[in-house]
Design an enzyme around this catalytic site. Structure first.
Site, short mmCIF file in Angstrom:
data_model
loop_
_atom_site.label_atom_id
_atom_site.label_comp_id
_atom_site.label_asym_id
_atom_site.label_seq_id
_atom_site.Cartn_x
_atom_site.Cartn_y
_atom_site.Cartn_z
N SER A 124 11.14 3.92 -7.96
CA SER A 124 9.10 3.62 -7.48
C SER A 124 8.58 4.74 -8.40
O SER A 124 8.82 5.19 -9.58
CB SER A 124 8.99 5.15 -6.32
OG SER A 124 8.25 5.35 -5.64
N TYR A 149 13.44 12.62 -1.65
CA TYR A 149 12.93 11.17 -1.71
C TYR A 149 13.06 10.82 -3.71
O TYR A 149 13.65 10.21 -3.85
CB TYR A 149 13.08 10.50 -0.93
CG TYR A 149 12.65 9.37 -1.16
CD1 TYR A 149 13.11 8.27 -1.46
CD2 TYR A 149 10.82 8.70 -1.90
CE1 TYR A 149 12.25 7.46 -1.69
CE2 TYR A 149 10.72 8.05 -2.26
CZ TYR A 149 11.44 6.80 -2.54
OH TYR A 149 11.34 5.41 -2.77
N LYS A 153 15.51 9.38 -6.72
CA LYS A 153 14.46 8.58 -7.76
C LYS A 153 14.75 8.66 -9.18
O LYS A 153 15.38 8.08 -9.93
CB LYS A 153 12.74 8.07 -7.23
CG LYS A 153 13.40 6.71 -5.53
CD LYS A 153 13.97 6.00 -6.17
CE LYS A 153 14.39 4.45 -4.79
NZ LYS A 153 15.45 4.03 -4.89
N1 UFG Z 1 -2.22 6.18 5.14
C1 UFG Z 1 -2.48 6.09 5.88
N2 UFG Z 1 -1.59 6.32 7.48
C2 UFG Z 1 -1.32 6.05 8.21
C3 UFG Z 1 0.08 6.13 6.48
C4 UFG Z 1 -0.76 6.00 5.60
O1 UFG Z 1 -4.14 7.04 6.11
O2 UFG Z 1 -0.42 5.94 8.73
C5 UFG Z 1 -1.97 5.99 3.78
C6 UFG Z 1 -1.89 7.16 3.26
O3 UFG Z 1 -2.56 8.38 2.76
C7 UFG Z 1 -1.93 6.96 1.51
C8 UFG Z 1 -1.42 4.92 1.95
O4 UFG Z 1 -2.17 4.96 3.58
O5 UFG Z 1 -3.42 6.69 1.20
C9 UFG Z 1 -0.37 4.87 1.58
O6 UFG Z 1 0.33 5.19 2.36
P1 UFG Z 1 1.70 4.67 2.56
O7 UFG Z 1 2.91 5.77 2.92
O8 UFG Z 1 2.46 3.53 3.01
O9 UFG Z 1 2.27 4.79 0.82
P2 UFG Z 1 2.90 5.88 -0.41
O10 UFG Z 1 1.87 5.29 -1.27
O11 UFG Z 1 2.77 7.02 0.55
O12 UFG Z 1 4.14 6.11 -0.21
C10 UFG Z 1 5.24 4.83 -1.03
C11 UFG Z 1 6.30 4.59 -0.58
C12 UFG Z 1 7.02 5.45 -0.78
C13 UFG Z 1 6.74 5.88 -2.26
C14 UFG Z 1 4.97 6.41 -2.94
C15 UFG Z 1 4.84 6.61 -4.42
O13 UFG Z 1 6.10 4.91 0.68
O14 UFG Z 1 7.92 4.88 -0.94
O15 UFG Z 1 4.62 5.07 -2.37
O16 UFG Z 1 3.66 7.07 -4.92
F1 UFG Z 1 7.83 7.17 -3.06
#
Ligand code: UFG
Length: 335
Positions: A124, A149, A153
């Protein structure tokens, strides 16, 4: 394919089959649903070969490898099986260490015993943390992990590198995924989060379908153009195709151990995603601005040039394609 019944795994089963491979799913279905097999069968016309295996069990892995090697030469292993919820990992770290690290270690041992060298590992972009500069390439330093998590990785990458440096023949591509989204264009397979979705797109589609409260945008005071976080959203089918290309790349090597970024090279903010989703699908996404989420990175997107060159691979699908497929999948789930 360990974890082959999961979100990325199931799309990879389809692409591998279309490319002439014979994928075999090893999954314990603890975080996936058997209906995924029906979806794959609808797309391919045949049911994928599946074995119920808990990859933490050396005995179970050995039995599976025994049965497979009696019938086939194994061209490679793709190791998807892992838990992946950042928040949950902070509450139940041992669950993550036992499963993610334990299964990787058992798998490597079993591969050694059966003289299988080619490994594609699901990593990741979380390994980079908050990068000093974007787009981020594979030379960027590994950051202190923000969550158990993320640490699993990093540890698994390290274990693989250590085994590669030992006497055990190992030929590996460490694939660092950015943000996989979307679904198969047939709407027969897609993301099936069990319970409350943590990621943006499954929450967004469920909120738009009226199944959840409005989507909370986690913070609009980040130092980005519209104040919301930026990510690199890659269509899951493009990501799946990269696994086929990675296996082919491994077939042309014997002693590789290299990391590859898998992303589009484009960053999009949360508000851009919401507005694109509304435009592409002609729906309104109920949402409100909320506070920041702990541990969120302001902005990250990939420099995918290394994978592009080595694998002769590039993304063919746009953000709009992914958002259209995500919505069609949500509607198919409800029909
Ligand atoms: N977000 C919101 N509201 C929500 C969910 C997410 O605004 O209800 C925003 C988050 O703040 C972020 C973006 O949408 O800015 C993406 O969020 P995700 O949770 O979909 O993804 P992340 O980038 O946080 O996490 C992903 C993977 C993880 C990995 C990570 C690495 O889910 O497994 O990228 O940065 F570790």
């Amino acid at each position: 394919m360990t974890g082959g019944a999961g979100y990325i795994g199931s799309h990879t089963v389809v692409e591998l089959s279309l490319a002439g491979f014979h994928p075999i799913i090893l999954d314990d279905f603890s975080n996936s649903n058997r209906s995924v097999l029906d979806g794959i069968e609808r797309i391919l016309g045949t049911r994928p070969e599946t074995m119920e295996v808990d990859c933490r069990s050396h005995k179970a892995l050995s039995a599976a490898f025994q049965s497979i090697t009696a019938r086939h030469a194994i061209s490679g292993v793709i190791h998807f099986a892992a838990y992946k919820a950042v928040g949950e990992s902070t509450k139940h770290p041992l669950k993550y260490y036992t499963n993610n690290v334990g299964s990787t270690s058992e798998l490597l041992q079993t591969m050694g015993e059966f003289e299988v060298a080619n490994l594609v590992f699901s990593s990741s972009c979380t390994v980079y943390g908050q990068p000093d500069s974007i787009p981020v390439d594979e030379k960027a330093p590994i950051a202190m992990a923000e969550s158990p998590y993320g640490y699993t990785k990093q540890v698994c990458e390290r274990i693989i590198r250590d085994v590669h440096a030992s006497n055990q023949p190992l030929n590996t591509a460490l694939l660092r995924y950015f943000n996989p989204i979307g679904a198969h264009p047939s709407s027969h397979i897609g993301e099936l989060p069990l319970g409350h979705p943590n990621n943006l797109i499954p929450f967004l589609t469920q909120a738009t379908a009226g199944l959840r409260d409005p989507l909370t945008v986690f913070g609009d005071d980040y130092p980005t153009e519209d104040g919301t976080c930026i990510r690199d959203y890659i269509h899951v089918v493009d990501l799946a195709k990269a696994h086929v290309a990675a296996l082919n790349w491994l077939a042309s090597r014997s002693e590789a151990c290299e990391a590859f970024n898998l992303g589009t090279g484009q960053g999009n903010s949360v508000l851009e995603v919401i507005h694109s989703f509304e435009r592409v699908n002609g729906v309104e996404v109920p949402h409100r601005i909320g506070p920041r989420r702990d541990g969120d990175i302001t902005a990250i997107f990939a420099d995918p040039a290394k994978a592009g060159t080595a694998f002769d691979w590039s993304c063919e699908k746009s953000l709009d394609d992914a958002l259209r497929d995500a919505w069609n999948w949500q509607r198919a789930l409800q029909s």
